[in-house]
Scaffold this motif. Structure first.
Motif, PDB file in Angstrom:
ATOM      1  N   ARG A  24       0.832  -1.207   0.000  1.00  0.00           N
ATOM      2  CA  ARG A  24       0.000   0.000   0.000  1.00  0.00           C
ATOM      3  C   ARG A  24       0.869   1.260   0.000  1.00  0.00           C
ATOM      4  O   ARG A  24       0.578   2.232  -0.717  1.00  0.00           O
ATOM      5  CB  ARG A  24      -0.920  -0.003   1.221  1.00  0.00           C
ATOM      6  CG  ARG A  24      -1.958   1.111   1.240  1.00  0.00           C
ATOM      7  CD  ARG A  24      -2.734   1.107   2.544  1.00  0.00           C
ATOM      8  NE  ARG A  24      -1.902   1.531   3.649  1.00  0.00           N
ATOM      9  CZ  ARG A  24      -1.711   2.807   3.987  1.00  0.00           C
ATOM     10  NH1 ARG A  24      -2.289   3.765   3.291  1.00  0.00           N
ATOM     11  NH2 ARG A  24      -0.950   3.120   5.011  1.00  0.00           N
ATOM     12  N   LEU A  25       1.926   1.260   0.769  1.00  0.00           N
ATOM     13  CA  LEU A  25       2.826   2.418   0.794  1.00  0.00           C
ATOM     14  C   LEU A  25       3.508   2.613  -0.548  1.00  0.00           C
ATOM     15  O   LEU A  25       3.705   3.755  -1.000  1.00  0.00           O
ATOM     16  CB  LEU A  25       3.857   2.249   1.906  1.00  0.00           C
ATOM     17  CG  LEU A  25       3.325   2.326   3.344  1.00  0.00           C
ATOM     18  CD1 LEU A  25       4.443   2.031   4.334  1.00  0.00           C
ATOM     19  CD2 LEU A  25       2.711   3.685   3.626  1.00  0.00           C
ATOM     20  N   TYR A  34       8.452   8.261   2.735  1.00  0.00           N
ATOM     21  CA  TYR A  34       7.979   6.880   2.595  1.00  0.00           C
ATOM     22  C   TYR A  34       9.003   5.878   3.103  1.00  0.00           C
ATOM     23  O   TYR A  34       8.630   4.784   3.524  1.00  0.00           O
ATOM     24  CB  TYR A  34       7.591   6.598   1.139  1.00  0.00           C
ATOM     25  CG  TYR A  34       6.204   7.112   0.825  1.00  0.00           C
ATOM     26  CD1 TYR A  34       5.078   6.348   1.121  1.00  0.00           C
ATOM     27  CD2 TYR A  34       6.008   8.365   0.275  1.00  0.00           C
ATOM     28  CE1 TYR A  34       3.807   6.817   0.857  1.00  0.00           C
ATOM     29  CE2 TYR A  34       4.747   8.848   0.008  1.00  0.00           C
ATOM     30  CZ  TYR A  34       3.644   8.064   0.304  1.00  0.00           C
ATOM     31  OH  TYR A  34       2.379   8.528   0.059  1.00  0.00           O
ATOM     32  N   GLN A  35      10.260   6.221   3.082  1.00  0.00           N
ATOM     33  CA  GLN A  35      11.248   5.344   3.715  1.00  0.00           C
ATOM     34  C   GLN A  35      10.997   5.259   5.216  1.00  0.00           C
ATOM     35  O   GLN A  35      11.106   4.190   5.827  1.00  0.00           O
ATOM     36  CB  GLN A  35      12.667   5.865   3.436  1.00  0.00           C
ATOM     37  CG  GLN A  35      13.122   5.703   1.995  1.00  0.00           C
ATOM     38  CD  GLN A  35      13.239   4.250   1.584  1.00  0.00           C
ATOM     39  OE1 GLN A  35      13.431   3.361   2.407  1.00  0.00           O
ATOM     40  NE2 GLN A  35      13.118   3.997   0.287  1.00  0.00           N
ATOM     41  N   ALA A  60       6.505   0.516   9.429  1.00  0.00           N
ATOM     42  CA  ALA A  60       5.683  -0.664   9.161  1.00  0.00           C
ATOM     43  C   ALA A  60       6.453  -1.948   9.452  1.00  0.00           C
ATOM     44  O   ALA A  60       5.900  -2.915   9.990  1.00  0.00           O
ATOM     45  CB  ALA A  60       5.199  -0.653   7.706  1.00  0.00           C
ATOM     46  N   VAL A  61       7.737  -1.973   9.105  1.00  0.00           N
ATOM     47  CA  VAL A  61       8.546  -3.171   9.349  1.00  0.00           C
ATOM     48  C   VAL A  61       8.780  -3.368  10.843  1.00  0.00           C
ATOM     49  O   VAL A  61       8.760  -4.497  11.352  1.00  0.00           O
ATOM     50  CB  VAL A  61       9.881  -3.068   8.587  1.00  0.00           C
ATOM     51  CG1 VAL A  61      10.820  -4.189   8.983  1.00  0.00           C
ATOM     52  CG2 VAL A  61       9.629  -3.103   7.079  1.00  0.00           C
ATOM     53  N   GLU A  62       8.981  -2.269  11.571  1.00  0.00           N
ATOM     54  CA  GLU A  62       9.282  -2.369  12.996  1.00  0.00           C
ATOM     55  C   GLU A  62       8.037  -2.421  13.871  1.00  0.00           C
ATOM     56  O   GLU A  62       8.147  -2.535  15.089  1.00  0.00           O
ATOM     57  CB  GLU A  62      10.146  -1.174  13.414  1.00  0.00           C
ATOM     58  CG  GLU A  62      11.512  -1.140  12.734  1.00  0.00           C
ATOM     59  CD  GLU A  62      12.306   0.108  13.082  1.00  0.00           C
ATOM     60  OE1 GLU A  62      11.713   1.004  13.736  1.00  0.00           O
ATOM     61  OE2 GLU A  62      13.496   0.182  12.703  1.00  0.00           O
TER      62      GLU A  62
END
Length: 773
Positions: free
Chosen positions: A321-322, A363-364, A370-372
């Motif tokens: 989505r991002l 976005y980074q 999101a990963v963390e």
């Protein structure tokens, strides 16, 4: 390519053999390249032999070396070491083999030894030739050289290696974790000792669920270090693995790893937790516990998903989505960049670059979040505290569940407790029912019967709160045709417990028709809207004509005909009206005129209307006047119109006029009678002469145009003035209304000049007498 390994204990035994045995063992255990990897050059056999065919594949040399690699290890400097290198002819014919002298002073190769005893002689098929490789090390270091051999077909090499002092690492053959718990990190420690005579850099590698620390160590001769191997299994059952140990030029060693994985005795006191029924805007709390019956301290986390795979899927969906959002915003920036003109300044281009870089950083950062994200339990209605923590051996954790419903419905969800020591998450299903406010109107619906349009009406309804909590209400806007004519006051508000609020309903419509409208009110906390219904009919004014038909009967072409009728309003409300007539022409082609054609009719009033009709077509008219009332309809009533348009019958008497003899330039007159033989009025017109006719004679009519009443006649005086001598014939053209062709009367005359007569045809002149003269 397969890497051969040795067990740690066997590897230590091999390292303790004598030089020759150790060399052979090392040679057998190390990776031996395939023979075709050592062929350096393919030669033309025709230049060196008459036998150019061979049974040996081109991927292999004609002579097979044994051993394929010579290794000297555990040597001492300044001593001489020898090893025999034997070659067997693998071809079906005799072949020659030649060694190229090594270009290295520590390695040398003796002359060949074979059955014939002759050097450089052919070696029979299947026979062998031997060489002695001498190694004279100068210091205790590693040596490596490739000795080149040449046959009639190829040039190939045999590697020669001299390994100096080597490290020897003592390790256990097995590391058994025994019975351990899933999702819990267990640790085992063993000792790694360097019993060799050279320092070593040792690398430890393994695969999940095992982990080794440290992964790289340096060991001097005689040193030892503790190696920690951890196991973090995620599933039940047997777990096997290997710890690979690599150092120096030796093949890797393997320490087998094994564990038996089970679940820790950790349980929840409830699998289903039902919260008490709770009013919206309020909350209720319940408790459940998770007990740790094991002998380890475990960490817990409350999750929304039931498994790690669902967590990963959710994380990947968020990353996708991002990425989509990032692409959309980049496309918008590119579109904006394309709109910049060629004359755009450097500052604008720099601004676009800065915007793109800022967007990428944004976005980074979002992707990193999101990963963390630990993906702890989140819910709009249920909250559970604490979301994470530790449970000591023999202890328990108490979780407080807060239920705060938003609307009056049944809520069901699940919270999954991840606990170290269990492969699966402990589910606890949460249930609760919300109770909304109890609000009702004093009546569910009202029949308004007939309601006159353009007239204001007012009604009342009571809104009562019969519940135990305050109620916030708000009217939902109506978008229907008739719903917009209703107005409620107030439209929003708060009802305290037991309070009754009067709602005023105002109705004012400018459109007629039957209606049945449900008006929905949102009650905060209630899943369903509260509705009140109004039905009835919006009635327009009763307006009609005082005549059933307008019959013009027979009308004459081109004459105006008028009819008068009245428009009557029998209702107590005014009416904005308009009379329409379809099929009438435009501009000069219009045949009908309505005076007046629109207006406002007062209650119980009347309006006099005149309809003027001028027919331009010979036909039968069958038309309708349409009465349009604003808000009611465009044709609520019609008034038929009937008429027959005819042309009058007219005769000319006489049909031909003969003036006889006329004098030039002298007017001559005669009467012409027009007779109307019909019951319709007649309109006539004498047409003008053209220039050619005028040059012959001028016709003057005393009444060139006019109207003849029904069954009447009209005498016209026709005067002709001739301009030419001789016989004259001129037409008198008369147009009669309604007739496509004109009536023509021929006017004839014999034109003559003046006639002179002499009274004395002869005159006699005589001479006068003298007396007379």
């Amino acid at each position: 390519m397969t890497v051969q390994t040795t067990a740690a204990s066997s590897h230590s035994q091999e390292m303790s053999l004598d030089t020759l045995g150790a060399s052979a063992a090392a040679t057998n255990k190390m990776h031996i390249p395939h023979p075709h990897d050592r062929i350096l050059e393919i030669r033309n056999m025709g230049d060196h032999s008459h036998n150019i065919s061979s049974v040996v594949s081109f991927t292999q040399p004609l002579f097979r070396a044994n051993p394929s690699e010579i290794v000297f290890d555990e040597f001492e400097p300044l001593k001489i070491y020898e090893k025999t290198l034997t070659f067997r002819n693998s071809d079906a014919v005799g072949r020659r083999l030649k060694v190229l002298p090594p270009l290295n002073r520590v390695f040398s190769v003796s002359a060949p030894k074979h059955a014939g005893g002759r050097e450089n002689a052919k070696i029979a098929p299947g026979m062998e030739v031997s060489y002695v490789v001498q190694f004279r090390p100068e210091e205790a270091v590693d040596y490596a050289y490739d000795i080149e051999f040449v046959t009639e077909r190829e040039k190939f090499v045999v590697p020669v290696r001299g390994w100096g002092p080597q490290p020897k690492i003592q390790l256990p053959d097995h590391c058994d974790f025994g019975k351990i718990m899933a999702c819990f990190e267990s640790e085992r420690t063993f000792l790694a000792r360097n019993v060799g005579n050279k320092a070593a850099s040792v690398t430890f590698t393994t695969e999940a669920p095992f982990l080794v620390l440290p992964s790289t160590i340096g060991l001097a001769p005689g040193d030892a270090v503790q190696v920690n191997v951890k196991c973090h299994p995620l599933h039940h059952g047997k777990v096997d693995g290997a710890l690979m140990v690599q150092y120096g030029n030796l093949p890797p060693q393997a320490v087998s790893l094994a564990a038996s994985v089970t679940d820790a005795d950790i349980t929840s006191d409830k699998s289903v937790l039902v919260c008490d029924a709770t009013y919206v805007t309020l909350s209720a709390q319940k408790v459940f516990k998770i007990r740790n019956n094991s002998d380890i301290k475990v960490r817990f986390e409350l999750k929304t998903n039931s498994s790690r795979q669902e967590d990963q899927d959710q994380r990947e969906d968020e990353l996708v989505r991002l990425d989509e959002l990032f692409d959309q915003e980049c496309q918008q920036l590119r579109s904006a960049d394309l709109e910049l003109s060629d004359e755009s300044s450097d500052d604008e281009e720099l601004g676009m670059s800065v915007s793109t870089a800022a967007l990428d950083r944004k976005y980074q950062r979002l992707k990193k979040q999101a990963v963390e994200d630990p993906q702890l339990f989140k819910h709009d209605i249920f909250s559970v505290e604490p979301p994470e923590g530790w449970i000591y051996p023999g202890g328990e954790a108490e979780f407080l569940v807060t239920f705060h419903p938003a609307i009056a419905v049944e809520y069901i969800t699940s919270v999954y407790c991840f606990v170290q020591g269990r492969a699966t998450r402990i589910p606890v299903h949460l249930k609760g029912r919300g109770i909304g406010p109890r609000v009702c109107f004093s009546y569910a619906g009202l029949n308004l019967d007939e309601v006159y349009m353009n007239t204001a009406y007012e009604y009342k309804a009571e809104l009562e709160n019969r519940g135990e909590i305050e109620a916030r209400f708000q009217l939902n806007p109506s978008t229907s045709t008739y719903g917009q004519f209703f107005n409620f006051e107030p439209e929003t508000g708060v009802l305290q417990v037991g309070e009754t609020r009067e709602i005023k309903v105002s109705v004012l419509s400018n459109v007629a028709g039957s209606f049945g409208e449900d008006f929905a009110w949102t009650i905060q906390g209630s899943p369903n809207d509260l509705k009140i219904r109004f039905q009835g009919e919006f009635v327009g004014p009763e307006v009609g004509f005082d005549m059933d038909v307008l019959d013009f009967e027979h009308v004459s072409y081109g004459f105006i005909n008028s009819k008068i009728f009245r428009l009557c309003n029998a209702s107590p409300i005014p009416a904005s009206w308009k009379i329409l007539l379809d099929g009438d022409g435009q501009l000069l082609g219009k045949e009908w005129d309505i005076v007046p054609s629109s207006g406002v009719l007062l209650p119980h009033g009347k309006q006099k209307i005149q309809l003027d009709f001028v027919s331009h077509s010979l036909k039968v008219y069958d038309m309708c006047l349409k009465l349009a009332i604003d808000g009611v309809g465009d044709a609520i009533q019609t008034l038929p119109i009937m008429a027959v348009c005819e042309a009058p019958r007219v005769s000319l008497n006489p049909p031909r006029i003969d003036l006889g003899e006329c004098f030039i330039r002298h007017p001559a007159s005669h009467d012409l009678e027009l007779v109307n033989n019909s019951d319709l009025p007649c309109r006539y017109e004498v047409m003008d002469q053209d220039e050619i006719q005028i040059a012959t004679g001028t016709i003057v009519i005393d009444q060139p145009r006019g109207v003849i009443a029904p069954y009447q006649s009209l005498k016209l005086s026709v005067t002709l003035t001739n301009w030419r001598l001789g016989m004259t014939s001129l037409p008198i053209t008369i147009a009669i209304n309604g007739h496509d062709t004109h009536s023509v009367v021929d006017l004839t005359a014999q034109v003559a000049g003046p006639q002179l007569t002499v009274s004395h045809p002869c005159l006699l002149y005589t001479s006068p007498s003298p007396r007379d003269s």
